[in-house]
Design a protein around this motif. Sequence first.
Motif, PDB file in Angstrom:
ATOM      1  N   SER A 238       0.824  -1.221   0.000  1.00  0.00           N
ATOM      2  CA  SER A 238       0.000   0.000   0.000  1.00  0.00           C
ATOM      3  C   SER A 238       0.854   1.264   0.000  1.00  0.00           C
ATOM      4  CB  SER A 238      -0.947   0.005   1.219  1.00  0.00           C
ATOM      5  OG  SER A 238      -1.836  -1.073   1.151  1.00  0.00           O
ATOM      6  N   TYR A 239       1.708   1.393  -1.016  1.00  0.00           N
ATOM      7  CA  TYR A 239       2.583   2.561  -1.106  1.00  0.00           C
ATOM      8  C   TYR A 239       2.348   3.291  -2.425  1.00  0.00           C
ATOM      9  CZ  TYR A 239       5.365  -0.559  -4.068  1.00  0.00           C
ATOM     10  OH  TYR A 239       5.773  -1.425  -5.059  1.00  0.00           O
ATOM     11  N   SER A 240       2.852   4.515  -2.487  1.00  0.00           N
ATOM     12  CA  SER A 240       2.696   5.341  -3.682  1.00  0.00           C
ATOM     13  C   SER A 240       3.921   5.199  -4.581  1.00  0.00           C
ATOM     14  CB  SER A 240       2.510   6.812  -3.300  1.00  0.00           C
ATOM     15  OG  SER A 240       2.557   7.628  -4.467  1.00  0.00           O
ATOM     16  N   ALA A 241       3.813   4.373  -5.604  1.00  0.00           N
ATOM     17  CA  ALA A 241       4.909   4.253  -6.568  1.00  0.00           C
ATOM     18  C   ALA A 241       5.101   5.570  -7.322  1.00  0.00           C
ATOM     19  CB  ALA A 241       4.628   3.116  -7.543  1.00  0.00           C
ATOM     20  N   CYS A 242       4.010   6.320  -7.494  1.00  0.00           N
ATOM     21  CA  CYS A 242       4.098   7.604  -8.197  1.00  0.00           C
ATOM     22  C   CYS A 242       4.982   8.608  -7.454  1.00  0.00           C
ATOM     23  CB  CYS A 242       2.707   8.209  -8.376  1.00  0.00           C
ATOM     24  SG  CYS A 242       1.559   7.166  -9.289  1.00  0.00           S
ATOM     25  N   GLY A 243       5.158   8.386  -6.154  1.00  0.00           N
ATOM     26  CA  GLY A 243       5.960   9.318  -5.366  1.00  0.00           C
ATOM     27  C   GLY A 243       7.442   9.018  -5.364  1.00  0.00           C
ATOM     28  N   ILE A 244       7.853   7.906  -5.985  1.00  0.00           N
ATOM     29  CA  ILE A 244       9.264   7.508  -5.921  1.00  0.00           C
ATOM     30  C   ILE A 244      10.196   8.559  -6.529  1.00  0.00           C
ATOM     31  CG2 ILE A 244      10.950   5.786  -6.719  1.00  0.00           C
ATOM     32  CD1 ILE A 244       8.747   3.676  -6.387  1.00  0.00           C
ATOM     33  N   PRO A 245       9.888   9.140  -7.694  1.00  0.00           N
ATOM     34  CA  PRO A 245      10.800  10.165  -8.218  1.00  0.00           C
ATOM     35  C   PRO A 245      10.996  11.342  -7.270  1.00  0.00           C
ATOM     36  CG  PRO A 245       9.310   9.431  -9.939  1.00  0.00           C
ATOM     37  CD  PRO A 245       8.814   8.835  -8.658  1.00  0.00           C
ATOM     38  N   TYR A 246       9.958  11.690  -6.517  1.00  0.00           N
ATOM     39  CA  TYR A 246      10.049  12.840  -5.612  1.00  0.00           C
ATOM     40  C   TYR A 246      10.806  12.473  -4.340  1.00  0.00           C
ATOM     41  CZ  TYR A 246       6.649  13.976  -9.085  1.00  0.00           C
ATOM     42  OH  TYR A 246       6.046  14.151 -10.304  1.00  0.00           O
ATOM     43  N   TRP A 247      10.781  11.232  -3.972  1.00  0.00           N
ATOM     44  CA  TRP A 247      11.624  10.733  -2.874  1.00  0.00           C
ATOM     45  C   TRP A 247      13.082  10.729  -3.313  1.00  0.00           C
ATOM     46  CZ3 TRP A 247      12.274   4.844  -2.178  1.00  0.00           C
ATOM     47  CH2 TRP A 247      13.148   4.565  -1.101  1.00  0.00           C
ATOM     48  N   VAL A 248      13.335  10.227  -4.504  1.00  0.00           N
ATOM     49  CA  VAL A 248      14.708  10.215  -5.028  1.00  0.00           C
ATOM     50  C   VAL A 248      15.245  11.635  -5.155  1.00  0.00           C
ATOM     51  CG1 VAL A 248      16.157   9.628  -7.024  1.00  0.00           C
ATOM     52  CG2 VAL A 248      14.431   7.991  -6.208  1.00  0.00           C
ATOM     53  N   GLY A 249      14.386  12.561  -5.593  1.00  0.00           N
ATOM     54  CA  GLY A 249      14.816  13.950  -5.789  1.00  0.00           C
ATOM     55  C   GLY A 249      14.928  14.754  -4.517  1.00  0.00           C
TER      56      GLY A 249
ATOM     57  N   ASP B  11      12.312  15.777  -2.544  1.00  0.00           N
ATOM     58  CA  ASP B  11      11.096  16.494  -2.158  1.00  0.00           C
ATOM     59  C   ASP B  11      10.381  15.766  -1.025  1.00  0.00           C
ATOM     60  OD1 ASP B  11      11.067  18.630  -4.224  1.00  0.00           O
ATOM     61  OD2 ASP B  11      10.945  16.929  -5.582  1.00  0.00           O
ATOM     62  N   VAL B  12      10.435  14.441  -1.055  1.00  0.00           N
ATOM     63  CA  VAL B  12       9.912  13.608   0.032  1.00  0.00           C
ATOM     64  C   VAL B  12      11.115  13.070   0.787  1.00  0.00           C
ATOM     65  CG1 VAL B  12       8.595  11.535   0.601  1.00  0.00           C
ATOM     66  CG2 VAL B  12       7.875  12.982  -1.316  1.00  0.00           C
ATOM     67  N   SER B  13      11.187  13.386   2.070  1.00  0.00           N
ATOM     68  CA  SER B  13      12.422  13.096   2.810  1.00  0.00           C
ATOM     69  C   SER B  13      12.527  11.663   3.278  1.00  0.00           C
ATOM     70  CB  SER B  13      12.536  14.043   4.007  1.00  0.00           C
ATOM     71  OG  SER B  13      11.422  13.885   4.869  1.00  0.00           O
ATOM     72  N   ASP B  14      11.405  11.021   3.526  1.00  0.00           N
ATOM     73  CA  ASP B  14      11.435   9.698   4.155  1.00  0.00           C
ATOM     74  C   ASP B  14      10.639   8.697   3.332  1.00  0.00           C
ATOM     75  OD1 ASP B  14      10.837   7.442   5.945  1.00  0.00           O
ATOM     76  OD2 ASP B  14      11.689   8.704   7.517  1.00  0.00           O
ATOM     77  N   ARG B  15      11.215   7.542   3.088  1.00  0.00           N
ATOM     78  CA  ARG B  15      10.539   6.492   2.332  1.00  0.00           C
ATOM     79  C   ARG B  15       9.178   6.157   2.924  1.00  0.00           C
ATOM     80  NH1 ARG B  15      13.280   1.031   3.299  1.00  0.00           N
ATOM     81  NH2 ARG B  15      12.061   1.270   5.197  1.00  0.00           N
ATOM     82  N   ASP B  16       9.090   6.120   4.245  1.00  0.00           N
ATOM     83  CA  ASP B  16       7.849   5.703   4.895  1.00  0.00           C
ATOM     84  C   ASP B  16       6.708   6.690   4.672  1.00  0.00           C
ATOM     85  OD1 ASP B  16       9.170   3.481   5.738  1.00  0.00           O
ATOM     86  OD2 ASP B  16       9.373   4.107   7.836  1.00  0.00           O
ATOM     87  N   ASP B  17       7.046   7.917   4.266  1.00  0.00           N
ATOM     88  CA  ASP B  17       5.999   8.883   3.938  1.00  0.00           C
ATOM     89  C   ASP B  17       5.166   8.425   2.740  1.00  0.00           C
ATOM     90  OD1 ASP B  17       6.819  10.521   6.000  1.00  0.00           O
ATOM     91  OD2 ASP B  17       8.049  11.809   4.706  1.00  0.00           O
ATOM     92  N   LEU B  18       5.733   7.534   1.911  1.00  0.00           N
ATOM     93  CA  LEU B  18       5.032   7.040   0.721  1.00  0.00           C
ATOM     94  C   LEU B  18       4.142   5.840   1.032  1.00  0.00           C
ATOM     95  CD1 LEU B  18       7.900   7.215  -1.940  1.00  0.00           C
ATOM     96  CD2 LEU B  18       6.174   8.941  -1.406  1.00  0.00           C
ATOM     97  N   ILE B  19       4.214   5.339   2.244  1.00  0.00           N
ATOM     98  CA  ILE B  19       3.445   4.137   2.606  1.00  0.00           C
ATOM     99  C   ILE B  19       2.131   4.549   3.263  1.00  0.00           C
ATOM    100  CG2 ILE B  19       3.432   2.043   4.007  1.00  0.00           C
ATOM    101  CD1 ILE B  19       6.499   2.005   3.742  1.00  0.00           C
ATOM    102  N   ALA B  20       1.019   4.178   2.617  1.00  0.00           N
ATOM    103  CA  ALA B  20      -0.301   4.540   3.146  1.00  0.00           C
ATOM    104  C   ALA B  20      -0.717   3.644   4.297  1.00  0.00           C
ATOM    105  CB  ALA B  20      -1.343   4.477   2.031  1.00  0.00           C
ATOM    106  N   ARG B  21      -0.370   2.349   4.189  1.00  0.00           N
ATOM    107  CA  ARG B  21      -0.758   1.418   5.246  1.00  0.00           C
ATOM    108  C   ARG B  21       0.259   0.289   5.303  1.00  0.00           C
ATOM    109  NH1 ARG B  21      -6.892   0.407   5.169  1.00  0.00           N
ATOM    110  NH2 ARG B  21      -6.806   2.554   5.943  1.00  0.00           N
ATOM    111  N   THR B  22       0.760   0.009   6.487  1.00  0.00           N
ATOM    112  CA  THR B  22       1.786  -1.022   6.665  1.00  0.00           C
ATOM    113  C   THR B  22       1.141  -2.407   6.741  1.00  0.00           C
ATOM    114  OG1 THR B  22       1.673  -0.930   9.074  1.00  0.00           O
ATOM    115  CG2 THR B  22       3.186   0.613   7.978  1.00  0.00           C
ATOM    116  N   PRO B  23       1.954  -3.468   6.580  1.00  0.00           N
ATOM    117  CA  PRO B  23       1.412  -4.820   6.764  1.00  0.00           C
ATOM    118  C   PRO B  23       0.761  -5.005   8.133  1.00  0.00           C
ATOM    119  CG  PRO B  23       3.560  -4.931   5.716  1.00  0.00           C
ATOM    120  CD  PRO B  23       3.346  -3.499   6.102  1.00  0.00           C
TER     121      PRO B  23
END
Length: 462
Positions: A46-57, A59-71
């Motif tokens: 349940s993560y945002s694959a669309c947000g990966i470029p902004y994490w790499v760049g 703009d999004v500081s933490d990988r976990d910010d892209l995760i909507a719901r954990t296991p």
Amino acid sequence: MTSTSPETLIVIGGDAAGMSAASQARRLKSPAELKIIAFERGRFTSYSACGIPYWVGGDVSDRDDLIARTPEEHRAREIDLRMQTEVVGIDVEGRRVRSRNLKTGNDVWTSYDKLVIATGARPVRPPIPGIDAPGVHGVQNLGDGQALLDTLAGTEGRRAVVVGAGYIGVEMAESLMKRGYEVTLINRGEQPMSTLDPDMGALVHEAMTGMGITVVSDAEVTEILTGADGRVSGVAAGAATYPADVVVLGVGVTPETTLAKAAGLPVGPSGGLVTDLSMRVRGHEDIWAGGDCVEVLDLVSGRLRHIPLGTHANKHGQVIGSNVGGDYATFPGVVGTAVSKVCDLEIARTGLREKDARAEGLQFVTVRIESTSRAGYYPGTSPMTVKMTAERRTGRLLGVQIVGREGAAKRVDIAAVALTANMTVDRMTALDLGYAPPFSPVWDPVLVAARKAVAAVRRARG
């Protein structure tokens, strides 16, 4: 009084479509009524694959910010989510799936009453020499993003080559530039963003060049070059060679339907699973599919298309979960709306391109206008270009493309609604859109284009 055993729902795929379906089904049916087992071969859900470029760049500081719901959050809702477990076989006749624990290698058969296939899409990896060399990366999932960041952190050089100039390609070009890399974007097409007509893609090309990105068009990559250490050192395209310390692949995706095809389930012309309006796989009462592994109905052309977007995947999941849970929902189709950006340039499109309309045998007119995001006298106004395509005889809107700065991209939503409503450009000119100088000119740029399209349709009718 006898108790009834719950039905078993198996979900293959733990991202947008799969877990949306599982979550919606759980809202409608209790564990006593429905047992839900979900299999995910990766380490995240349940993560945002669309947000990966902004994490790499950055703009999004933490990988976990892209995760909507954990296991753990899914399991707390009594969904039996099995991570790092890949489904390797579907037995339709036996109503069971074979899963493999990727840590132990053990295979297990699990029976189902209802099945959801949400296997997503896989990145296209051209069969060229050197494609698997260290330093060459795709960016399909969070693990891919982390691997790329690890490479960037351990690379002294600052030269990057991005192969492919679609959405992922241009977004990754921006991300790498923001990381301080000298970026070359290699595109086999005439212009970047093949989802646009070439004249609109040329605006993207011009803007990216102005940002300092080297854009190479009409170039086919023939080899990934490596150094003495085996790592990537460059990219060969045609007669030219481009040095690279890291290479990012952005050449598109294809539906991941290997399992489904092996099980004899129907696929369409793009290779995606074919479903009905309830997202049920055609010909199979208790199997549903959604997300990037399916084809969807294009409401403008009337044809099935593969359009891998997270917005669709989440809606598919909601529809599937509702139907599995005993409610009723449908997914009627799409008009092909998408937006992107590279630095401050916004890019949007919906409906048919010129070549799409031509392929459908439609006679059409196109217009292109230059306008501004706000009233011309208001501070901060920026230019934008709007291109509109309409059917020649009827004036029916067929497509819109927009390239501009702040305030440009989301204007495409006006056109998306108009396309869904099957509106003519004449009717569009009367739309009651919001106006104030900080937000738009008196005539919104989309309506200016519609007025010009009305005139073009009238001239074409003679």
